[in-house]
Every structure is written in C-alpha cells, then in structure tokens.
Design an enzyme around this catalytic site. Structure first.
Site, mmCIF file in Angstrom:
data_model
loop_
_atom_site.group_PDB
_atom_site.id
_atom_site.type_symbol
_atom_site.label_atom_id
_atom_site.label_comp_id
_atom_site.label_asym_id
_atom_site.label_seq_id
_atom_site.Cartn_x
_atom_site.Cartn_y
_atom_site.Cartn_z
ATOM 1 N N GLU A 156 27.995 -128.449 -68.680
ATOM 2 C CA GLU A 156 26.761 -128.849 -69.366
ATOM 3 C C GLU A 156 27.139 -129.705 -70.583
ATOM 4 O OE1 GLU A 156 23.283 -128.641 -69.097
ATOM 5 O OE2 GLU A 156 23.512 -129.819 -70.938
ATOM 6 N N LEU A 166 23.028 -123.690 -73.100
ATOM 7 C CA LEU A 166 22.524 -123.693 -71.727
ATOM 8 C C LEU A 166 20.999 -123.802 -71.733
ATOM 9 C CD1 LEU A 166 24.717 -120.832 -70.162
ATOM 10 C CD2 LEU A 166 25.222 -123.260 -70.409
ATOM 11 N N GLY A 167 20.421 -124.072 -70.564
ATOM 12 C CA GLY A 167 18.958 -124.058 -70.460
ATOM 13 C C GLY A 167 18.346 -125.401 -70.137
ATOM 14 N N VAL A 184 16.660 -129.222 -70.202
ATOM 15 C CA VAL A 184 15.440 -129.746 -70.832
ATOM 16 C C VAL A 184 14.391 -128.649 -70.922
ATOM 17 C CG1 VAL A 184 13.510 -131.362 -70.497
ATOM 18 C CG2 VAL A 184 15.868 -132.128 -70.136
ATOM 19 N N ILE A 210 0.889 -134.789 -67.444
ATOM 20 C CA ILE A 210 1.042 -133.424 -67.944
ATOM 21 C C ILE A 210 1.649 -133.397 -69.353
ATOM 22 C CG2 ILE A 210 2.198 -131.230 -67.519
ATOM 23 C CD1 ILE A 210 1.690 -131.564 -64.592
ATOM 24 N N ALA A 267 4.728 -140.963 -72.655
ATOM 25 C CA ALA A 267 4.879 -139.908 -71.637
ATOM 26 C C ALA A 267 4.401 -140.462 -70.305
ATOM 27 C CB ALA A 267 4.071 -138.671 -72.033
ATOM 28 N N ASP A 314 15.184 -132.115 -60.393
ATOM 29 C CA ASP A 314 14.557 -133.424 -60.649
ATOM 30 C C ASP A 314 15.330 -134.563 -59.988
ATOM 31 O OD1 ASP A 314 12.933 -131.941 -62.268
ATOM 32 O OD2 ASP A 314 13.330 -133.045 -64.125
ATOM 33 N N ALA A 316 10.428 -127.162 -62.935
ATOM 34 C CA ALA A 316 11.507 -126.182 -63.069
ATOM 35 C C ALA A 316 11.478 -125.167 -61.927
ATOM 36 C CB ALA A 316 11.378 -125.472 -64.414
ATOM 37 N N HIS A 364 -12.257 -106.063 -61.721
ATOM 38 C CA HIS A 364 -13.438 -106.595 -62.416
ATOM 39 C C HIS A 364 -13.459 -106.045 -63.845
ATOM 40 C CE1 HIS A 364 -17.533 -107.968 -63.066
ATOM 41 N NE2 HIS A 364 -17.817 -106.782 -63.576
#
Ligand code: NAD
Length: 485
Positions: A48, A53-54, A56, A197, A281, A324, A332, A456
């Site tokens: 990495e 770690l993790g 984006v 999004i 974006a 991706d 993800a 309910h």
C-alpha cells in the site's frame, strides 16, 4: 519474515520477499482479499502506498463522508423540527473539532485493520508498487526500492478523481472529494460540478455547515443512473434549499481571480458566475496506467480498466484484478465481494462472481437507493415489467419522522411475479435497499415479500406494501377496483 503492520524492506536487486500472494492496494477490496487468502493458509504480502490501510473508502471516501453526513443530518433536523414546535439556536460550528472527530472515526477503523493484518500474519509493505515481470513487483518507498516475487497477485489499486482539462486543478480553491473532506473552511458560495453521488453528498455536508451551494450537471437529471421518480423527491428537497441547480449544463471555462473562481456555464443555463470554491465530482478514473502492467503482460483497455473473467483473473491466469480498476460500478461493496472471490480462486477454490445485483446508494438527504432493474433500463432494453409503488405519505413511521416525501418502488416480472428491481428514496433508503437485494438473490416473488411480516411501524413495511400494491392486496391505500385481487 516480520509480521509488522508497516515494514521497510532493504534495497537489493534479488527478491527481498517471496510471497505466495501479493495484493496491490489496501482498500476494502485489497485488504479483504489479503485477509481471506491468509485465512485460507496463504503467505500474503499487502502493498500500500499510503502510510495507513483502508484505501480511499476508509481514509478519504465512504467513512469520513458518512461521519460528516451524520453531522449534517443533526444540523438539518434541528432546523426542521421548528415546525413541530422545537426551537434550537443555530449550531456553533468548531471546524477543527468536527475535523478531529471525523479523523478519529477513520483512525479507529484503520488501526483496527492494522491489528487484523497483524493477527493474520499478513506482511504489510508501505510503498508504491509496479510490475517488473509477470512474477515480480518493485516497491518504491521514498526512493528506496525493493522487490517482491509472487506466485499469485491481486491488483486492487483503485481509482482517482477524474479531472477536466479546462479547470485549474492546482488552484487550492478547486477541490476534489479528498480536498472537500479535509474541511479546510466553509466557503460562502460553493459550486459542485457533477450532480452524481459524490457531488450531492458533499453538497449536503457543506449546505448544512452554512455554504450557499450550486450544482451543475451535464445530464437532464441528477444521479442519472437512478429512475427519475426516485430522484424527484431529492431534487425537490435540494431545489428548495440550494442556491441554483443547473441541469443539461456544462462548465466550459474556469478563471481564477482575486474575487474567486469565475465560471462560464454552457447549455440550458448559459451564463457566468463567481464562486469561492469549486468541487469537481465528475466521476473517477481507474489507476490501471500507474502499475507498468505491460511488464507483466496484463492487458488493459482504452479507459485504463483491466478486463477480468468471472473468477477475477486477468489475461495472465495467476494475476487477478478487483474493484474500481476492473470497471463500474466503482463501489466498495462490489470490490469486497470480488476480493473474496479472487483470494479463494488464488487459494485453489472454484469461486465465481455470480451475484445477481449490486445495490447503489447516495447518502444524500433524502437518501436515494436502487438495486437490480431500473425502469429506465427496462424501457431501454424492452424488458417487460410490472410495478408496485408505495408513497411514504401513507407510512405512519415516515410521518412520525416528519418526512413524507419518500417512495418505495418495486419492479416485478409480469409472468412469474418475481422481483426484478427496487428503487427507494427517503431517510434510511440505503439500509432499506438491502432487503430488496436479498429478495432478488433469493428469487422472491411478490407474494413472498407481501406475506413476510414486517415490524410495525417501520419504513421497511413500505417494501412489503409495494408488493401488495403490485398484487392488489393492499389495505393501507385504496387501489382502483380493477387493481384489487
Ligand atoms: P458519478 O458518476 O456518480 O457522478 C458524476 C456526475 O457528473 C454524473 O452525473 C455526470 O453526468 C456528471 N458530469 C460528468 N461530466 C460533467 C461535466 N463536465 N459537467 C457537469 N457534470 C458532469 O461520479 P462521482 O459522484 O464523482 O463518484 C465517483 C464514483 O464513486 C462513482 O462510481 C460512485 O458510484 C462512487 N461513489 C459511491 C458512493 C456511495 O456508494 N455512496 C459515494 C461516493 C462515490
């Protein structure tokens, strides 16, 4: 070999580490693949480039944005409860503290991942990897280079924000999603380019923090992947709150100046305007071109995606790719699923990607979620469908939340009555859509869904009520005589 969570390797020319499996990229797809393979007995090295770690998702994507969206929800709910007789003074916003709270959430998750890597004896190597052959990668960390040989590799190197050529991306007032999540300040006027999004989630955050927000979208609706009726309540909600929403419009020029960034719009709303900040974006591009894939003989398409088969193998059978970097949707949960398959196949199992559907969620206010067939897609591909819709204005739980604008819509096969797809808009739509995904995977029909006793009062009832609308058995609304069965 050390099982340290961060591992600096010596600079030599022969392989410094011999891995059974090397995973490139420690986002949700990569760390899942590494952990799954380790659990199946493989000696795994996870490379990495970031110091944590993790990827984006955890560091500059899903998790920090959800933390800020929660803060935004608290602010907007205190405003909205005025109509119910609850008055609050406007919130004082300590940006440094809010940033620290968000970073604390991210830190908890990333340190949890390091602990999990250590427990599984996954060797984490920090540095930027590139292929030097079909059996070896080179990792560069601040100029120090090391080599890792492998029997199998899984490429999980993700994507990065797409850039537009006419935008001065180097200007600090031009943000991408990472910059927007940094929360450096709250601009007076923010332009969001791209009504997808990321753009709409960050618009939700900055609007709640006090920015006057404008959105420009190329297509004729926001979130173009979802059906128009599912997006309509979100559009109505933000139209009443944001400064401007330009559809069918593109930005043709951005000029930096001392008073702000002057933007030329073209299309349905041709004009110029000046903003304090711009968030770009307009999608993400895969990182396929950054890995010297040709040295390994791994094929890549014109857009930078790596083609894979249903076992996540590239054209080089011992090299896999997931997430991706293999194509849309860039989500993800898709990467995680693919990561498990690639790890299992590398460990000798016969797993295959056979998920029927992948749900999508925009965590806006209201949330928009869809899974499986959409009406747009059904019409485009001439797929026969029937539908049942339940308006949340008839849901006791929705009304008690002060939110009656939601809608649950379920599409069914007109012959078999099996569920084909579902769209939901309203608070918590992102959680509710999971039941529809399960129903599609299990091949449920409208009677299965309508006859499942839902608690309910909950928003989940609207899913069963939509099936009752399709079946003509609804009692919470008055269907036409011809629709009753
Ligand atoms: P997106 O594809 O969702 O939206 C980009 C939008 O920009 C589209 O509506 C597109 O029509 C518009 N656009 C493109 N070029 C434009 C232009 N020149 N001018 C104006 N509008 C333009 O992409 P995104 O929002 O950047 O997100 C990137 C990826 O990350 C997506 O695949 C998304 O699914 C994923 N993501 C998912 C989540 C989530 O699951 N909640 C959150 C964030 C990101």
């Amino acid at each position: 070999m050390s099982a340290n969570s961060s591992f600096r390797v010596p600079m030599t020319k022969t392989p410094d580490i011999e891995a059974e499996l090397v995973v490139l990229g420690a986002g949700p797809g990569g760390y899942t693949a590494a952990f799954r393979a380790a659990d199946l007995g493989k000696k795994v090295v996870l490379v990495e480039r970031a110091p944590v770690l993790g990827g984006v998702c955890l560091n500059v994507g899903c998790i920090p944005s959800k933390a800020l969206l929660h803060a935004a929800k608290v602010v907007s709910e205190t405003r909205e409860m005025a109509s119910a007789g609850l008055g609050f003074t406007p919130p004082s916003i300590d940006l440094a503290k809010l940033r620290g709270w968000k970073d604390g959430i991210v830190g908890r998750l990333t340190s949890g991942l390091s602990a999990l890597a250590k427990q599984r004896k996954v060797t984490v190597v920090t540095g930027t990897a590139r292929f030097v052959s079909a059996r070896e990668i080179e990792v560069d960390r601040d100029g120090a280079r090391s080599r890792i040989s492998f029997e199998h590799a899984i490429i999980a190197a993700g994507s990065e924000p797409a850039k537009l050529p006419f935008i001065p991306h180097d200007d600090p007032r031009v943000l991408d999603s990472t910059g927007a999540l940094d929360l450096a300040d709250v601009p007076k006027r923010l332009l969001v380019i791209g009504g997808g999004i990321i753009g709409l989630e960050m618009a939700t955050v900055y609007h709640a923090l006090g920015s006057r927000v404008s959105v420009v979208e190329l297509m004729d609706q926001i979130i173009p992947g979802a059906d128009r009726d599912i997006v309509a309540p979100l559009m109505k909600h933000i139209k009443a709150r944001y400064e401007q929403i330009h559809l069918d419009t593109k930005v043709s020029k951005v000029e930096p100046g001392s008073a702000g960034l002057t933007v030329a719009f073209e299309g349905a709303h041709t004009h110029t305007d000046t903003f304090d900040r711009i968030l770009v974006a307009v999608g993400r591009v895969p990182n396929g071109r950054q890995l010297s894939l040709d040295a390994a003989g791994v094929a890549i398409d014109a857009q930078g995606y790596i083609p894979v088969d249903r076992q996540m193998r590239t054209n080089i059978p011992h090299i896999f790719a997931i997430g991706d970097i293999v194509g849309q949707p860039m989500l993800a949960h898709k990467a995680v699923h693919e990561g498990k398959i690639a790890a299992e196949v590398a460990a000798g199992r016969t797993s295959t990607f056979d998920a029927r559907v992948i749900p999508s969620v925009a965590y806006t206010d209201p949330e928009v979620a869809w899974v499986g067939l959409t009406e747009n897609e059904a019409k485009d591909k001439a797929i026969a469908y029937g539908k049942g819709s339940f308006p949340w204005a008839a849901s006791g739980r929705a009304l008690s939340l002060g939110r009656d604008e939601g809608l649950t819509k379920v599409l069914f096969d007109p012959e078999t009555h099996r569920i084909l797809g579902c769209g939901i808009v309203g608070p918590n739509a992102g959680d509710l859509i999971a039941e529809a995904a399960l129903a599609i995977e299990m091949g449920a029909d409208a009677t299965d869904i309508a006859s499942t006793i839902h608690p309910h009062p909950t928003l989940s009832e609207t899913f069963a009520q939509s099936a009752e609308m399709f079946e003509g058995t609804i009692t919470d609304l008055m269907p036409k005589q011809s629709q009753r069965r």
